[in-house]
Motif scaffolding. Sequence first.
Motif, PDB file in Angstrom:
ATOM      1  N   LEU A 402      76.289  16.213  18.746  1.00 56.65           N
ATOM      2  CA  LEU A 402      76.336  16.919  20.026  1.00 56.65           C
ATOM      3  C   LEU A 402      76.804  18.365  19.832  1.00 56.65           C
ATOM      4  O   LEU A 402      76.193  19.305  20.361  1.00 56.65           O
ATOM      5  N   ILE A 506      71.164  16.291  25.572  1.00 54.74           N
ATOM      6  CA  ILE A 506      72.635  16.271  25.503  1.00 54.74           C
ATOM      7  C   ILE A 506      73.163  14.906  25.931  1.00 54.74           C
ATOM      8  O   ILE A 506      74.072  14.349  25.285  1.00 54.74           O
ATOM      9  N   TYR A 509      72.765  12.484  23.128  1.00 54.84           N
ATOM     10  CA  TYR A 509      73.781  12.659  22.072  1.00 54.84           C
ATOM     11  C   TYR A 509      75.153  12.151  22.540  1.00 54.84           C
ATOM     12  O   TYR A 509      75.954  11.689  21.727  1.00 54.84           O
ATOM     13  N   VAL A 510      75.404  12.231  23.839  1.00 58.80           N
ATOM     14  CA  VAL A 510      76.641  11.646  24.385  1.00 58.80           C
ATOM     15  C   VAL A 510      76.603  10.126  24.245  1.00 58.80           C
ATOM     16  O   VAL A 510      77.583   9.492  23.827  1.00 58.80           O
TER      17      VAL A 510
END
Length: 557
Positions: A402, A506, A509-510
């Motif tokens: 991230l 995003i 990736y979290v």
Amino acid sequence: MPGDKRFPYVTFPLLPPLLAIALCMATGQVLPGLFLGIWVGALMYSAYNPAIATYNVLDWYVKNATDPWNAGILLFDFVIGAWVGLLYASGTIHALANVLLRGVKTSRRAGLMSTILGTIVFFDDYTNTVIVGNVARPVTDRLRVSRELLSYIVDSTAAPVAGLLFISTWIGFEVSQINGALTSLQKAVADGKIPVAPDLSAYSMWLSALPYHFYSLLAVTLVYIVVLTRRHFGPMLKAEWRAYKEGKVLRDGASPLMPTEEVLGAGPASRKQVSHWLFIVSVLVLLGMALIGMWATGAEELERFWETPFMDALSNADSSKALLLASFSAYMVTLAWILADRAMSLAEAIKWTIRGMYLMVYANAILLHAWTIKTATDLVGTADFVVHSALAAGVPVVLVPLVIFLASMFIAYTTGTSWGTFGIMMPMAVPMAWTLALSQFNGNVDIAYTMTFATIGAVFGGAIYGDHVSPISDTTIMSSMFSACDHIDHVNTQLPYGTLAAFTSILLYVLFALGVASPIILIPVGIVLLIIFHYLLSELYAKKTGLPPIVPDYKAS
């Protein structure tokens, strides 16, 4: 910061690119904004001496203009302009548009045709913008697809597609960056700093990282969603409604980066219209010679280039020279055909050749400024500042993909280069992910591989996003150029779509950091989220503007 960028006075590494971007967006004028960003960078690099700063700026322009790769691209653009000038004046573009309109009679089909063509021409992002922009533009213009949407389609099927496919001018550079990072890890093992290094080739690492290259996968998916649903949000909604209602593919007052109609007139100039087959044959020559040129420039021996395997040659190809060869070949075929068909005299053909080259003056000026601001940002340490700030945070390894994605996004956006970002981030990101994973998970190699694959994908995805939406990126400029779109209009309308794909990445990736590490789960989740966000944003923006979120499918009469 590296020693050569620790100045004995205060500098502001983020100021040059942010100033240039802010001025471009605020004034709508690209060249003054870029020049001021460059000059401010030179001012800092020159210890705030304005006379030396001005000298350095001029010196940087000369060096960038005479760099062999850059010079090849500038000449390529001028030759492509000459080619377009002949194609347009001879009427072959208009003839092809008439043929395509027999099967493509709606704006949705025109957009879909452009998207599919962009996906098919996958081996080089520059070649993609040339072919898709010039082939699709006559058709999309007649079917009331805005130039803003066309340039978004062209841009979104250029770098994102080239960065994903197995045969492209990108893969050699991408694999070489991974290989360099692996070499540093092997050295760390030899020095006793880590117990083990990855036992895979750089190409295998690239393949394994591909499913974590979320941004490009989602960006390409979003293009198809937008084209098929005709749902829009942000400035694109107004642009598409303008094109549908008024037939204006450009807004009033727009300055297209390739002002075709303004320079070449509204229709053919030849004594008779040349067959559409000239356009098709010349595009095939362009495509074929680009591939041959890449093969030849990447081969061990130019005289017997066919003895080098194509894939081996592609990893070392000089795309600048290859594209120049391809454009010159396409131009010569076009010139010979027009003269043989007696559609123009030689004097007339040269006249339209020069006018076609003039189409590229403004675009090439922007390219030169974009390369020069990269020189300025390199010298004042913009990318180094971002990288060292990210490293100083000391994050857990599960958050590394991230963090790397966000840092790559910012570096590529402010410097306008994805390849430059690859070169900056990969040597740092891969060792960082591998080493932290081994130390934080008691030497578990399987986890280290997973973290490293995701981090490689994050470097590629973040860099391509920043390059994709940055107004100072060469591929963004060339997408505006060959779609004949106002550059700032292209940037303003594309930014919300690129950012939507990046925001969804995003979130993935979290989820990865939370323990959902399988791409088999993450990619479908990302596509579903993308569809939902696209729908909600189109509905919200429609309420805000009072325009319906779905633009009707215009049909040719």
